[in-house]
Enzyme design. Sequence first.
Site, short mmCIF file in Angstrom:
data_model
loop_
_atom_site.label_atom_id
_atom_site.label_comp_id
_atom_site.label_asym_id
_atom_site.label_seq_id
_atom_site.Cartn_x
_atom_site.Cartn_y
_atom_site.Cartn_z
N LYS A 117 -3.03 5.16 -2.36
CA LYS A 117 -3.94 6.00 -1.59
C LYS A 117 -4.34 7.18 -2.48
CE LYS A 117 -3.93 4.02 2.52
NZ LYS A 117 -5.17 3.45 3.08
N SER B 9 0.86 -1.18 0.00
CA SER B 9 0.00 0.00 0.00
C SER B 9 0.90 1.23 0.00
CB SER B 9 -0.90 -0.03 1.24
OG SER B 9 -1.62 1.17 1.35
N ASP C 21 -7.36 3.30 -2.73
CA ASP C 21 -8.05 3.39 -1.43
C ASP C 21 -8.21 4.86 -1.06
OD1 ASP C 21 -9.02 3.16 1.13
OD2 ASP C 21 -7.32 2.02 1.93
N LYS D 99 -10.00 -6.81 8.02
CA LYS D 99 -8.91 -6.61 8.99
C LYS D 99 -9.44 -7.20 10.28
CE LYS D 99 -7.36 -2.24 6.98
NZ LYS D 99 -7.58 -0.79 7.00
N ASP E 239 -13.97 -1.21 3.54
CA ASP E 239 -13.00 -1.43 4.62
C ASP E 239 -13.63 -0.88 5.91
OD1 ASP E 239 -10.88 -1.21 6.44
OD2 ASP E 239 -9.53 -0.12 5.12
N GLU F 238 -11.36 1.12 -2.96
CA GLU F 238 -11.62 0.84 -1.54
C GLU F 238 -12.17 2.08 -0.83
OE1 GLU F 238 -8.17 -0.95 0.18
OE2 GLU F 238 -8.84 -0.65 2.24
N GLY G 62 -4.39 -4.24 6.15
CA GLY G 62 -3.30 -4.07 7.11
C GLY G 62 -3.43 -2.76 7.84
N LYS H 111 -1.36 -0.91 -4.17
CA LYS H 111 -2.53 -0.09 -3.84
C LYS H 111 -2.05 1.35 -3.67
CE LYS H 111 -4.89 0.23 0.55
NZ LYS H 111 -5.63 -0.52 1.58
O1 SMG Z 1 -0.48 -2.31 6.58
O2 SMG Z 1 0.53 -2.03 4.67
C1 SMG Z 1 -0.29 -1.71 5.53
C2 SMG Z 1 -1.11 -0.48 5.27
C3 SMG Z 1 -2.35 -0.82 4.54
O3 SMG Z 1 -3.27 1.10 3.50
C4 SMG Z 1 -3.28 0.37 4.47
N1 SMG Z 1 -4.09 0.55 5.51
O4 SMG Z 1 -7.28 1.98 4.99
O5 SMG Z 1 -6.49 0.13 4.35
C5 SMG Z 1 -6.35 1.20 4.93
C6 SMG Z 1 -5.05 1.61 5.56
C7 SMG Z 1 -5.22 2.01 6.95
C8 SMG Z 1 -3.96 2.37 7.60
S1 SMG Z 1 -4.08 3.81 8.43
C9 SMG Z 1 -2.53 4.17 8.99
MG MG Z 2 -8.46 0.91 3.56
#
Ligand code: SMG
Ligand code: MG
Length: 369
Positions: free
Chosen positions: A163, A135, A188, A262, A238, A213, A290, A161
Amino acid sequence: MRIEAIELRRIRLPYRAPFETSGWREEANHSVIVTLHSEGVVGWGEAPVGVGPWYNEETQSTAWVMMREILAPMLLGRDLSRPEEVDAIFTRVRGNRMARAGLEFAAWDLFGRAQGMSLSTMLGGTRQRVEVGVSVGVQESIEALLDVVAGYVNAGYQRVKLKIKPGWDVEPTRAVREHWPDLRLQVDANSIYTLDQADQLARLDEFDLLLIEQPLAHDDIIDHAKLQRLLRTPICLDESIVSPDHARWAIELGACGVINIKPSRVGGFTAARRIHDLAYAAGIPVWCGGMLETGIGRAANVGLASLPNFSLPGDISANDRYFHQDIVTNPFTLNPDSTLSVPTGPGSGAEVDLERLAAITTDYVMLHA
Ligand code: SMG
Ligand code: MG
């Protein structure tokens, strides 16, 4: 197994690089680490909360108070015959699912270690290796983004992925897609858009994404169902899916084509497995999300991701993607086929480095039955 004592640790473990989403930026993991003690065996869990209530309503401070004052006392002195009982004990607690999950994970790990059984086997896992991706947070420029993605692709990650947020969506996605036409790619938004921005989101349809996402509000299901009818790309929920009921409602309403599970977000493995099962029955693929966990939470996620309906790559990168030095002595490394190997040893398989853990602990308490 009678829960004789519970240790809680607040930690601060800096990331290699800050992680930026559509709405906030994190510099370090601020989890609460749990250790359960019973009959000379210990079980480990991680509540992967953040500093502020930006991803969900929980923070390191709220989880700390909840665990210490409410949740740990509910477990202390209890004689558990199965780890599933923890979920039942906590059902009368409203919300605070990451705090509950930290303790619930530790109970599964405890039973696994006591019985010599791996977490994957306990949960009904069927895979020896799980597909994973990476991500990538919001970057300063498209050039910087392409550099970061190139680093991960060269390291062997076959799914990426991105953001996204308004002003950082179509163009960065286009740039990555043009450079890597065959890469498995998804985005996402962490709840930053509203339904009246559906046209902008529909522009992402041309990039052959695996999924979009959580575009809309963290607690919405209805507008996501409306949005899904306007998009070709499957929506993946999510934040909105905090329980098996929420998953059922979203599926019934057609709010998503995919679910990110998660286990921490939903209160632990018991709820996570229920969501997995009902999505399976409905033909909805799931994947393991994650929260930039330490090696403790990472091993928990890998165990869960070995279940059969985890058919899309997870946000479970190798430990060195996050930290220079983790708190486990057996970090995951990426296999050449973009997978992590599922631990076969007892419990989650995480071997905790107690000295390293002590060095990053900012608060500590041990509670006795
Ligand atoms: O654990 O590699 C990882 C990060 C994955 O993008 C990720 N998580 O919304 O899915 C999500 C975000 C939340 C993390 S907030 C710090
Ligand atoms: Mg997410």
